[in-house]
Design an enzyme around this catalytic site. Structure first.
Site, PDB file in Angstrom:
ATOM      1  N   ILE A 190       4.435   5.501  -4.501  1.00 37.65           N
ATOM      2  CA  ILE A 190       5.618   6.120  -5.106  1.00 37.65           C
ATOM      3  C   ILE A 190       5.131   7.131  -6.148  1.00 37.65           C
ATOM      4  CG2 ILE A 190       5.814   4.047  -6.613  1.00 37.65           C
ATOM      5  CD1 ILE A 190       8.822   4.761  -6.936  1.00 37.65           C
ATOM      6  N   PRO A 191       5.582   8.387  -6.066  1.00 37.22           N
ATOM      7  CA  PRO A 191       5.181   9.375  -7.070  1.00 37.22           C
ATOM      8  C   PRO A 191       5.671   8.950  -8.458  1.00 37.22           C
ATOM      9  CG  PRO A 191       6.178  10.446  -5.163  1.00 37.22           C
ATOM     10  CD  PRO A 191       6.429   8.973  -5.023  1.00 37.22           C
ATOM     11  N   HIS A 200      22.071  -2.073  -8.745  1.00 35.20           N
ATOM     12  CA  HIS A 200      22.184  -1.180  -9.906  1.00 35.20           C
ATOM     13  C   HIS A 200      22.315  -1.951 -11.227  1.00 35.20           C
ATOM     14  CE1 HIS A 200      23.562   3.189 -10.836  1.00 35.20           C
ATOM     15  NE2 HIS A 200      22.987   2.663 -11.890  1.00 35.20           N
ATOM     16  N   LEU A 221       6.411  10.596 -11.060  1.00 35.29           N
ATOM     17  CA  LEU A 221       7.486  11.394 -11.646  1.00 35.29           C
ATOM     18  C   LEU A 221       8.573  11.642 -10.599  1.00 35.29           C
ATOM     19  CD1 LEU A 221       8.048  13.452 -14.287  1.00 35.29           C
ATOM     20  CD2 LEU A 221       8.170  14.954 -12.315  1.00 35.29           C
ATOM     21  N   GLY A 222       9.800  11.264 -10.939  1.00 40.75           N
ATOM     22  CA  GLY A 222      10.925  11.517 -10.036  1.00 40.75           C
ATOM     23  C   GLY A 222      11.980  12.346 -10.739  1.00 40.75           C
ATOM     24  N   LEU A 223      12.939  12.831  -9.957  1.00 46.05           N
ATOM     25  CA  LEU A 223      14.051  13.610 -10.516  1.00 46.05           C
ATOM     26  C   LEU A 223      15.278  12.714 -10.633  1.00 46.05           C
ATOM     27  CD1 LEU A 223      15.104  16.618 -11.166  1.00 46.05           C
ATOM     28  CD2 LEU A 223      16.118  16.471  -8.870  1.00 46.05           C
ATOM     29  N   GLY A 224      15.814  12.538 -11.842  1.00 41.04           N
ATOM     30  CA  GLY A 224      17.086  11.830 -12.006  1.00 41.04           C
ATOM     31  C   GLY A 224      18.242  12.712 -11.558  1.00 41.04           C
ATOM     32  N   LYS A 260      21.040   3.205  -5.079  1.00 41.98           N
ATOM     33  CA  LYS A 260      21.393   1.935  -5.731  1.00 41.98           C
ATOM     34  C   LYS A 260      22.750   1.421  -5.246  1.00 41.98           C
ATOM     35  CE  LYS A 260      19.137   3.988  -9.749  1.00 41.98           C
ATOM     36  NZ  LYS A 260      19.667   5.338  -9.920  1.00 41.98           N
ATOM     37  N   GLY A 280       0.802  -1.228   0.000  1.00 41.20           N
ATOM     38  CA  GLY A 280       0.000   0.000   0.000  1.00 41.20           C
ATOM     39  C   GLY A 280       0.834   1.278   0.000  1.00 41.20           C
ATOM     40  N   ASP A 299      15.773  10.236  -7.510  1.00 42.50           N
ATOM     41  CA  ASP A 299      16.486   9.001  -7.861  1.00 42.50           C
ATOM     42  C   ASP A 299      17.994   9.233  -7.735  1.00 42.50           C
ATOM     43  OD1 ASP A 299      16.345   6.228  -9.190  1.00 42.50           O
ATOM     44  OD2 ASP A 299      17.870   7.291 -10.350  1.00 42.50           O
ATOM     45  N   TYR A 358      26.866   7.834  -8.683  1.00 36.16           N
ATOM     46  CA  TYR A 358      26.749   9.160  -9.296  1.00 36.16           C
ATOM     47  C   TYR A 358      27.692  10.169  -8.628  1.00 36.16           C
ATOM     48  CZ  TYR A 358      22.520   7.095 -11.374  1.00 36.16           C
ATOM     49  OH  TYR A 358      21.640   6.275 -12.036  1.00 36.16           O
TER      50      TYR A 358
HETATM   51  N1  LIG Z   1      19.556   2.478 -13.241  1.00 28.64           N
HETATM   52  C1  LIG Z   1      20.374   2.851 -14.211  1.00 28.64           C
HETATM   53  O1  LIG Z   1      21.262   2.105 -14.658  1.00 28.64           O
HETATM   54  C2  LIG Z   1      20.217   4.211 -14.802  1.00 28.64           C
HETATM   55  C3  LIG Z   1      19.466   5.142 -14.162  1.00 28.64           C
HETATM   56  N2  LIG Z   1      19.304   6.406 -14.686  1.00 28.64           N
HETATM   57  C4  LIG Z   1      18.505   7.390 -13.931  1.00 28.64           C
HETATM   58  O2  LIG Z   1      17.577   8.006 -14.839  1.00 28.64           O
HETATM   59  C5  LIG Z   1      17.797   9.414 -14.847  1.00 28.64           C
HETATM   60  C6  LIG Z   1      17.433  10.023 -16.193  1.00 28.64           C
HETATM   61  O3  LIG Z   1      18.202   9.496 -17.241  1.00 28.64           O
HETATM   62  P1  LIG Z   1      19.401  10.293 -17.956  1.00 28.64           P
HETATM   63  O4  LIG Z   1      20.217   9.284 -18.655  1.00 28.64           O
HETATM   64  O5  LIG Z   1      20.051  11.188 -16.964  1.00 28.64           O
HETATM   65  O6  LIG Z   1      18.737  11.152 -19.081  1.00 28.64           O
HETATM   66  P2  LIG Z   1      17.355  11.868 -19.463  1.00 28.64           P
HETATM   67  O7  LIG Z   1      16.762  11.070 -20.559  1.00 28.64           O
HETATM   68  O8  LIG Z   1      16.552  12.173 -18.273  1.00 28.64           O
HETATM   69  O9  LIG Z   1      17.910  13.215 -20.103  1.00 28.64           O
HETATM   70  C7  LIG Z   1      18.492  14.207 -19.303  1.00 28.64           C
HETATM   71  C8  LIG Z   1      18.788  15.397 -20.218  1.00 28.64           C
HETATM   72  O10 LIG Z   1      17.561  15.972 -20.655  1.00 28.64           O
HETATM   73  C9  LIG Z   1      17.545  17.371 -20.357  1.00 28.64           C
HETATM   74  N3  LIG Z   1      16.154  17.739 -20.009  1.00 28.64           N
HETATM   75  C10 LIG Z   1      15.449  17.381 -18.911  1.00 28.64           C
HETATM   76  N4  LIG Z   1      14.194  17.879 -18.967  1.00 28.64           N
HETATM   77  C11 LIG Z   1      14.112  18.562 -20.137  1.00 28.64           C
HETATM   78  C12 LIG Z   1      13.087  19.314 -20.760  1.00 28.64           C
HETATM   79  N5  LIG Z   1      11.876  19.444 -20.195  1.00 28.64           N
HETATM   80  N6  LIG Z   1      13.348  19.907 -21.964  1.00 28.64           N
HETATM   81  C13 LIG Z   1      14.564  19.768 -22.548  1.00 28.64           C
HETATM   82  N7  LIG Z   1      15.582  19.070 -21.999  1.00 28.64           N
HETATM   83  C14 LIG Z   1      15.361  18.462 -20.806  1.00 28.64           C
HETATM   84  C15 LIG Z   1      18.512  17.550 -19.217  1.00 28.64           C
HETATM   85  O11 LIG Z   1      19.085  18.835 -19.256  1.00 28.64           O
HETATM   86  P3  LIG Z   1      19.441  19.773 -17.979  1.00 28.64           P
HETATM   87  O12 LIG Z   1      19.782  18.899 -16.824  1.00 28.64           O
HETATM   88  O13 LIG Z   1      20.602  20.556 -18.476  1.00 28.64           O
HETATM   89  O14 LIG Z   1      18.228  20.618 -17.753  1.00 28.64           O
HETATM   90  C16 LIG Z   1      19.569  16.521 -19.577  1.00 28.64           C
HETATM   91  O15 LIG Z   1      20.421  17.014 -20.573  1.00 28.64           O
HETATM   92  C17 LIG Z   1      19.274   9.527 -14.459  1.00 28.64           C
HETATM   93  O16 LIG Z   1      19.642  10.836 -14.122  1.00 28.64           O
HETATM   94  C18 LIG Z   1      19.347   8.519 -13.348  1.00 28.64           C
HETATM   95  O17 LIG Z   1      18.795   9.033 -12.167  1.00 28.64           O
HETATM   96  C19 LIG Z   1      19.840   6.714 -15.913  1.00 28.64           C
HETATM   97  C20 LIG Z   1      20.618   5.813 -16.585  1.00 28.64           C
HETATM   98  C21 LIG Z   1      20.905   4.492 -16.065  1.00 28.64           C
HETATM   99  O1  LIG Z   2      22.884   4.721 -13.720  1.00 25.28           O
HETATM  100  C1  LIG Z   2      23.850   4.743 -14.442  1.00 25.28           C
HETATM  101  C2  LIG Z   2      24.623   5.926 -14.758  1.00 25.28           C
HETATM  102  O2  LIG Z   2      25.945   5.835 -14.310  1.00 25.28           O
HETATM  103  C3  LIG Z   2      26.602   4.610 -14.439  1.00 25.28           C
HETATM  104  C4  LIG Z   2      28.036   4.750 -14.835  1.00 25.28           C
HETATM  105  O3  LIG Z   2      28.741   5.631 -14.048  1.00 25.28           O
HETATM  106  C5  LIG Z   2      25.878   3.704 -15.375  1.00 25.28           C
HETATM  107  O4  LIG Z   2      26.507   2.472 -15.419  1.00 25.28           O
HETATM  108  C6  LIG Z   2      24.480   3.513 -14.895  1.00 25.28           C
HETATM  109  O5  LIG Z   2      23.668   2.882 -15.799  1.00 25.28           O
END
Ligand SMILES: NC(=O)C1=CN([C@@H]2O[C@H](COP(=O)(O)OP(=O)(O)OC[C@H]3O[C@@H](n4cnc5c(N)ncnc54)[C@H](OP(=O)(O)O)[C@@H]3O)[C@@H](O)[C@H]2O)C=CC1
Ligand SMILES: O=C1CO[C@H](CO)[C@@H](O)[C@@H]1O
Length: 312
Positions: free
Chosen positions: A12-13, A110, A15-18, A77, A9, A43, A48
Site C-alpha cells: 500500500i503506498p 467506517h 501517501l494517499g489522497l483523501g 468504507k 505481501g 481514500d 462522502y
Molecule cells: N475514517 C474516517 O472517519 C475519516 C477519514 N478521513 C479521510 O482522511 C482524509 C484527510 O482528512 P481531512 O479531514 O479531509 O483533512 P486534512 O487534514 O487532510 O486537511 C485537508 C485540508 O488541508 C488542505 N491542504 C492539503 N494539502 C495542503 C498543503 N500542502 N498546504 C496547505 N493546505 C493543504 C486542503 O485544502 P484544498 O483541498 O483546498 O487544497 C484541505 O483544506 C479525508 O479527506 C478522508 O479521506 C478524514 C476524516 C475521518
Molecule cells: O470520514 C468521515 C468524514 O465524513 C463523515 C461524516 O459525513 C465522518 O463521520 C467521518 O469521520
C-alpha cells in the site's frame, strides 16, 4: 513511492489522497490530477457522496492508458446504516458500481456505530441501533464474506480503539488488516499505534493536517506551531510537508485531502523527507490529545453511545 506491506505481501503506498469534502464538480479533476502527479492511493467512502464522480475519473484514467487498475490502491468504507451481515455485500457492490471497479484494494468499517438502514445521518436517538442489536462482530463477519468472494483484497476498520480491535482479534477467524484513525502531532495516538504494530495491523492517519477546510471554532492550527515551523525551515519545506513526513517517518500511512494540484505535488514530495531522531522526538512531544473529529456527533441522549464507549 514508498509502500508498506500487508501480511500476504501486497503493498500500500504510504501517501494517499483523501476525498472527504472534495465537492462534486471538483473531485473528478482532483483525482485525475493526483494520479497524473504520481499519487497511486485514493481514500474514498460511500458517505462522502462523491464516489460516482471518482468512478468517472478512474474510468477516464484507465481509458486514456495513464494507469491500469492494478497500479492504483483504492479504499472505501462501509457506512453505519449497513452494519447487518446481509447489508455489507450490497453496500460494497453499490460502491463498486459507483467507482466503476470490479474490486477494492481495501474496505473498512467506517465507524463502530450502527444506524437504522434508512437513516444516513441520525438527528436523534431514534436513528441509531445499539451495538447489542448489531454487534461489531456481525459486521466484521460480513466484511470477511466480501473478502472471501473477491470483492475486496483487504479488509479493516476505522475509528476503532485497541479494545475493539482486541475483541475482533479474540473472536474472529481473521483480524483487521488496517485501522484508519485520526493522527497528527497534536494527537499522535502512540499507544494505539504500538498496539497495531504489535498485532501487525497497518495504521492510516486521517486528518493529518488538522482537517483545515472545516474551520473548526477554537481549533489549534498545526501549521502555526513553532516547532513544526522551525523544522520546516530547517528542511526548506512547508509545515504541511513536515506533518506528512512525520507520519511517514514513524511508519504510518497518511491520506491528506487536497483538490489543489500544486499541493498534490507538494504532499507527494513530503514522502522523501527524512526527519532526524531529534526532530521526530520534538514532534512527538507536541501531543495534546486534541481530536479534530471528536465523535460527539454520535452521542445523542438515549442512544446508548457515550464518548467513553466510542473511543474506549
Ligand atoms: N475514517 C474516517 O472517519 C475519516 C477519514 N478521513 C479521510 O482522511 C482524509 C484527510 O482528512 P481531512 O479531514 O479531509 O483533512 P486534512 O487534514 O487532510 O486537511 C485537508 C485540508 O488541508 C488542505 N491542504 C492539503 N494539502 C495542503 C498543503 N500542502 N498546504 C496547505 N493546505 C493543504 C486542503 O485544502 P484544498 O483541498 O483546498 O487544497 C484541505 O483544506 C479525508 O479527506 C478522508 O479521506 C478524514 C476524516 C475521518
Ligand atoms: O470520514 C468521515 C468524514 O465524513 C463523515 C461524516 O459525513 C465522518 O463521520 C467521518 O469521520
Amino acid at each position: 513511492m514508498k509502500t508498506l506491506n500487508f501480511a500476504n505481501g501486497d503493498s500500500i503506498p504510504v501517501l494517499g489522497l483523501g476525498t472527504w469534502k472534495s465537492a462534486p464538480g471538483e473531485v473528478k479533476q482532483a483525482v485525475i490530477e493526483a494520479v497524473k502527479a504520481g499519487i497511486r492511493h485514493i481514500d474514498c467512502a460511500a458517505i462522502y457522496g462523491n464516489e460516482k464522480e471518482i468512478g468517472e475519473a478512474f474510468s477516464e484514467l484507465f481509458k486514456a492508458g495513464i494507469v491500469q487498475r492494478d497500479d492504483l490502491f483504492i479504499t472505501s468504507k462501509l457506512w453505519n446504516n449497513m452494519h447487518h451481515f446481509d447489508d455489507v455485500e450490497p453496500a460494497l457492490r453499490k460502491t463498486l458500481e459507483d467507482l466503476q471497479l470490479d474490486y477494492l484494494d481495501l474496505y473498512l468499517i467506517h465507524w463502530p456505530v450502527a444506524h437504522k438502514r434508512e437513516v444516513i445521518h441520525p438527528k436523534d436517538a431514534s436513528g441509531f441501533l445499539p451495538l447489542s442489536e448489531v454487534p461489531l462482530i456481525e459486521t466484521w463477519e460480513g466484511m470477511l464474506k466480501v473478502q472471501d468472494i473477491g470483492l475486496t483484497k483487504h479488509i479493516g476498520v476505522s475509528n476503532f480503539s485497541s479494545n475493539k480491535l482486541q475483541f475482533l482479534i479474540n473472536n474472529s477467524r481473521k483480524k483487521p488488516e488496517m485501522n484508519q484513525v485520526e493522527s497528527h502531532p497534536y494527537f499522535n495516538q502512540n499507544d494505539l499505534f504500538d498496539f497495531c504494530q504489535r498485532h501487525e495491523i497497518l495504521f492510516t492517519a486521517y486528518s493529518p493536517l488538522g482537517s483545515r477546510d472545516r474551520n473548526i471554532e477554537d481549533a489549534p492550527d498545526l501549521f502555526s506551531d513553532s516547532t513544526v515551523r522551525q523544522i520546516a525551515s530547517t528542511h526548506a519545506c512547508t509545515p504541511a510537508q513536515i506533518l506528512i513526513a512525520w507520519a511517514i517517518n514513524r511508519g504510518t500511512i497518511v491520506i491528506p485531502k487536497t483538490v489543489t494540484p500544486s499541493r498534490m505535488k507538494e504532499n507527494l514530495k513530503a514522502s522523501e523527507i527524512v526527519l532526524s531522531d531529534d526532530e521526530m522526538h520534538q514532534l512527538n512531544q507536541l501531543d495534546r490529545k486534541y481530536r479534530f473529529i471528536d465523535g460527539s456527533f454520535w452521542i445523542k441522549e438515549g442512544n446508548g453511545y457515550t464518548l467513553e464507549s466510542l473511543w474506549g
